[in-house]
Design a protein around this motif. Sequence first.
Motif, PDB file in Angstrom:
ATOM      1  N   ALA A 106      25.189  -0.111   1.336  1.00  0.00           N
ATOM      2  CA  ALA A 106      26.030   0.453   2.397  1.00  0.00           C
ATOM      3  C   ALA A 106      25.623   1.887   2.701  1.00  0.00           C
ATOM      4  O   ALA A 106      25.530   2.275   3.874  1.00  0.00           O
ATOM      5  CB  ALA A 106      27.504   0.394   1.997  1.00  0.00           C
ATOM      6  N   MET A 107      25.351   2.680   1.674  1.00  0.00           N
ATOM      7  CA  MET A 107      24.925   4.066   1.893  1.00  0.00           C
ATOM      8  C   MET A 107      23.576   4.118   2.594  1.00  0.00           C
ATOM      9  O   MET A 107      23.336   4.978   3.445  1.00  0.00           O
ATOM     10  CB  MET A 107      24.847   4.826   0.565  1.00  0.00           C
ATOM     11  CG  MET A 107      26.191   5.191   0.002  1.00  0.00           C
ATOM     12  SD  MET A 107      26.997   6.369   1.076  1.00  0.00           S
ATOM     13  CE  MET A 107      28.505   5.534   1.418  1.00  0.00           C
ATOM     14  N   ASN A 108      22.668   3.196   2.257  1.00  0.00           N
ATOM     15  CA  ASN A 108      21.377   3.135   2.924  1.00  0.00           C
ATOM     16  C   ASN A 108      21.565   2.820   4.408  1.00  0.00           C
ATOM     17  O   ASN A 108      20.951   3.439   5.272  1.00  0.00           O
ATOM     18  CB  ASN A 108      20.479   2.099   2.255  1.00  0.00           C
ATOM     19  CG  ASN A 108      19.085   2.102   2.826  1.00  0.00           C
ATOM     20  OD1 ASN A 108      18.597   3.136   3.269  1.00  0.00           O
ATOM     21  ND2 ASN A 108      18.443   0.961   2.815  1.00  0.00           N
ATOM     22  N   THR A 109      22.413   1.859   4.706  1.00  0.00           N
ATOM     23  CA  THR A 109      22.678   1.488   6.095  1.00  0.00           C
ATOM     24  C   THR A 109      23.290   2.659   6.860  1.00  0.00           C
ATOM     25  O   THR A 109      22.905   2.942   7.992  1.00  0.00           O
ATOM     26  CB  THR A 109      23.618   0.275   6.154  1.00  0.00           C
ATOM     27  OG1 THR A 109      23.018  -0.806   5.435  1.00  0.00           O
ATOM     28  CG2 THR A 109      23.902  -0.145   7.573  1.00  0.00           C
ATOM     29  N   VAL A 110      24.235   3.349   6.240  1.00  0.00           N
ATOM     30  CA  VAL A 110      24.861   4.506   6.881  1.00  0.00           C
ATOM     31  C   VAL A 110      23.813   5.585   7.139  1.00  0.00           C
ATOM     32  O   VAL A 110      23.790   6.205   8.215  1.00  0.00           O
ATOM     33  CB  VAL A 110      26.021   5.047   6.015  1.00  0.00           C
ATOM     34  CG1 VAL A 110      26.480   6.409   6.487  1.00  0.00           C
ATOM     35  CG2 VAL A 110      27.177   4.067   6.014  1.00  0.00           C
TER      36      VAL A 110
END
Length: 127
Positions: free
Chosen positions: A65-69
């Motif tokens: 999720a942090m990578n996508t954000v």
Amino acid sequence: MGFLLRIAFWFSLVLLVIPFDFGSEQPKAEHVGPIETFLAAREAFVDLTGICERKPDVCEVGKSAMNTVGVRAREAARIAYEVLDENFGETDKATLTGTIKPPSELAPKAPPTADEPAKPSPKPPQS
């Protein structure tokens, strides 16, 4: 969303630290002091840091999720930069008039290989 959660957390800590005089209208309730609040917050933080050991799948999903954000934020910043540059950017008059070479011409060229003869360098214009 995370910003709002952090604000709510710090605001609740501030409310716990500020002393209020409730008077005699409320029944005696257990008052929590700032030291107890700090210790409870520290224990909650320690518990949250150990979640990756208990549930590794939660950490993997969080990393994804942090990578996508991060990717989306980078793309949004690029788009915003391009829109601002189109609307408010000034053209570089020095490169348009030819007094300064554009960056593509200033890039260093690779040295010639043995199969390719060296080209003579262009002579600068004399004034």
